[in-house]
Scaffold this active site. Structure first.
Site, PDB file in Angstrom:
ATOM      1  N   LYS A 136       0.823  -1.213   0.000  1.00  0.00           N
ATOM      2  CA  LYS A 136       0.000   0.000   0.000  1.00  0.00           C
ATOM      3  C   LYS A 136       0.861   1.269   0.000  1.00  0.00           C
ATOM      4  CE  LYS A 136      -3.928  -0.403   3.048  1.00  0.00           C
ATOM      5  NZ  LYS A 136      -5.100   0.218   2.557  1.00  0.00           N
TER       6      LYS A 136
ATOM      7  N   CYS B 195       0.046   9.657  -8.096  1.00  0.00           N
ATOM      8  CA  CYS B 195      -1.297   9.515  -7.558  1.00  0.00           C
ATOM      9  C   CYS B 195      -2.151  10.731  -7.912  1.00  0.00           C
ATOM     10  CB  CYS B 195      -1.250   9.338  -6.045  1.00  0.00           C
ATOM     11  SG  CYS B 195      -2.896   9.132  -5.392  1.00  0.00           S
TER      12      CYS B 195
ATOM     13  N   GLY C 107      -8.036  -1.226 -14.161  1.00  0.00           N
ATOM     14  CA  GLY C 107      -8.698  -2.439 -14.646  1.00  0.00           C
ATOM     15  C   GLY C 107      -8.569  -2.600 -16.155  1.00  0.00           C
TER      16      GLY C 107
HETATM   17  C1  LIG Z   1      -7.942   0.912  -4.852  1.00  0.00           C
HETATM   18  C2  LIG Z   1      -6.639   1.291  -5.479  1.00  0.00           C
HETATM   19  C3  LIG Z   1      -5.619   1.851  -4.702  1.00  0.00           C
HETATM   20  C4  LIG Z   1      -4.398   2.212  -5.267  1.00  0.00           C
HETATM   21  N1  LIG Z   1      -3.407   2.755  -4.487  1.00  0.00           N
HETATM   22  C5  LIG Z   1      -2.201   3.056  -5.035  1.00  0.00           C
HETATM   23  C6  LIG Z   1      -1.140   3.554  -4.223  1.00  0.00           C
HETATM   24  O1  LIG Z   1      -1.281   3.696  -3.002  1.00  0.00           O
HETATM   25  N2  LIG Z   1       0.047   3.872  -4.826  1.00  0.00           N
HETATM   26  C7  LIG Z   1       0.223   3.700  -6.189  1.00  0.00           C
HETATM   27  O2  LIG Z   1       1.321   3.996  -6.685  1.00  0.00           O
HETATM   28  N3  LIG Z   1      -0.750   3.196  -6.968  1.00  0.00           N
HETATM   29  C8  LIG Z   1      -1.950   2.881  -6.420  1.00  0.00           C
HETATM   30  N4  LIG Z   1      -2.947   2.356  -7.222  1.00  0.00           N
HETATM   31  C9  LIG Z   1      -2.689   2.143  -8.657  1.00  0.00           C
HETATM   32  C10 LIG Z   1      -2.335   0.691  -8.939  1.00  0.00           C
HETATM   33  O3  LIG Z   1      -1.179   0.288  -8.240  1.00  0.00           O
HETATM   34  C11 LIG Z   1      -2.133   0.476 -10.467  1.00  0.00           C
HETATM   35  O4  LIG Z   1      -1.074   1.301 -10.917  1.00  0.00           O
HETATM   36  C12 LIG Z   1      -3.379   0.814 -11.273  1.00  0.00           C
HETATM   37  O5  LIG Z   1      -4.549   0.417 -10.591  1.00  0.00           O
HETATM   38  C13 LIG Z   1      -3.374   0.174 -12.661  1.00  0.00           C
HETATM   39  O6  LIG Z   1      -3.279  -1.234 -12.578  1.00  0.00           O
HETATM   40  P1  LIG Z   1      -4.573  -2.221 -12.592  1.00  0.00           P
HETATM   41  O7  LIG Z   1      -5.409  -1.802 -13.767  1.00  0.00           O
HETATM   42  O8  LIG Z   1      -4.003  -3.589 -12.724  1.00  0.00           O
HETATM   43  O9  LIG Z   1      -5.278  -2.009 -11.310  1.00  0.00           O
HETATM   44  C14 LIG Z   1      -4.188   1.998  -6.660  1.00  0.00           C
HETATM   45  C15 LIG Z   1      -5.194   1.418  -7.449  1.00  0.00           C
HETATM   46  C16 LIG Z   1      -6.407   1.064  -6.880  1.00  0.00           C
HETATM   47  C17 LIG Z   1      -7.473   0.437  -7.746  1.00  0.00           C
END
Ligand SMILES: Cc1cc2nc3c(=O)[nH]c(=O)nc-3n(C[C@H](O)[C@H](O)[C@H](O)COP(=O)(O)O)c2cc1C
Length: 307
Positions: A49, A134, A221
């Site tokens: 996280k 972020c 996603g």
């Molecule tokens: C609920 C949630 C919380 C996230 N928190 C962080 C975070 O704390 N730091 C970060 O660098 N990315 C964060 N992300 C981004 C993810 O690490 C990732 O880069 C992004 O969701 C794209 O990948 P995915 O489509 O496989 O989820 C978060 C994504 C989601 C959905």
């Protein structure tokens, strides 16, 4: 079969993973939450996280909205803060075989540097992933990652504050991601991960108000996979550093697309919310593909789609 990858070839200790499957920050807690569901020690690495200097409550509710093939979140970096992480989480990680990488976020360059120096030398922490991307924090992440000078400043500050390998995680919410990737590479990043979420919003037509408490959030996603893939392809062609692909990866085939685009490793994010075993399923999918194709070393696949 050899699935191992090196994510920090220029770093003195390096960062070798037994396979290229990592978890994405913010979608896999501190790893502990999933350890009763499958053997998380089989993964290449766990990214925890997003962590800040002080504990954070995060943004107002609601913080999640489902979309066609995606999820918009505005969690706002809710976390326990770096001191609690070092005290409560790292000792457990130190007993794990799988390396843990701590994702950090700050509101000033000094925040990032201080976070990096507090994490330096802590047993159980194998690397730092710098979230300059972020989109949820008003006075922080978005600005650093959207501009090559500030992205480089944060990278250099983290680099000089820690001896750990550092991954810098890029945002897609910028005009020229290649310029930013080159700037963070020059500023001392050991690897580049991309992409973070794509800025988006949803409106509740009954209340006639934005659905998320924070108005906008970050889309993740399967909806963002093609965007992420194109950006990984572009960045992998522009920097010498290892690139880590992330964005909509749900299956082994998705992961292989990113690897063929030039990624040395991949991260599984939102997929874990639908299927908590998703990272392991992705790993097994990669292994099955390699077996079927008679590939002995994952290195044969890295960048295979590049001319
Ligand atoms: C609920 C949630 C919380 C996230 N928190 C962080 C975070 O704390 N730091 C970060 O660098 N990315 C964060 N992300 C981004 C993810 O690490 C990732 O880069 C992004 O969701 C794209 O990948 P995915 O489509 O496989 O989820 C978060 C994504 C989601 C959905």
């Amino acid at each position: 079969m050899n699935l191992s990858v090196q994510l920090a070839p220029k770093h003195k200790t390096g960062l070798r993973l037994v396979n290229p499957v990592m978890t994405a920050a913010g979608t896999f807690g501190y790893g502990t939450e999933y350890s009763h569901i499958f053997d998380i020690q089989k993964l290449g690495a766990i990214v925890c996280k997003g962590t800040t200097l002080e504990p954070r409550e995060g943004n107002p509710q609601p913080r999640l909205a489902e979309t066609a093939s995606g999820l918009i979140n505005s969690i706002g970096l809710q976390n326990i803060g770096v001191k609690a992480l070092i005290k409560e989480k790292a000792p457990l990680w130190a007993s794990w075989r799988v390396p843990v990488i701590v994702n950090i976020a700050g509101e000033t360059v000094d925040d990032y540097a201080q976070l990096a120096s507090e994490l330096d030398g802590v047993a159980g922490i194998s690397g730092i992933e710098v979230n300059i991307s972020c989109p949820n924090i008003k006075a922080g992440g978005a600005e650093f990652g959207a501009n090559s000078e500030s992205a480089a400043k944060v990278t250099a500050a983290v680099k000089s504050a820690t001896s750990l390998p550092i991954l810098v995680k890029l945002t897609p919410n910028t005009g020229d991601i290649i310029k930013i990737a080159v700037a963070v590479a020059e500023a001392g990043a050991d690897a580049i991960s991309l992409i973070n979420t794509v800025r988006g919003m949803a409106i509740d037509i009954t209340t006639r108000r934005p659905l998320l408490g924070n108005t906008t959030g970050g889309l993740s996603g399967p909806a963002i996979k093609p965007i992420a893939l194109a950006m990984v392809y572009a960045v992998a062609g522009a920097v010498e550093l290892p690139v880590i692909g992330c964005g909509g990866i749900t299956t082994g085939s998705d992961a292989i697309e990113f690897i063929m685009a030039g990624a040395s490793a991949i991260q599984v994010g939102t997929a874990s919310f639908n299927n908590p075993r998703a990272p392991l399923d992705v790993l097994e999918g990669i292994e099955q593909f390699m077996e079927k194709e008679g590939i002995e070393d994952i290195a044969e696949l890295i960048g295979a789609a590049r001319g």
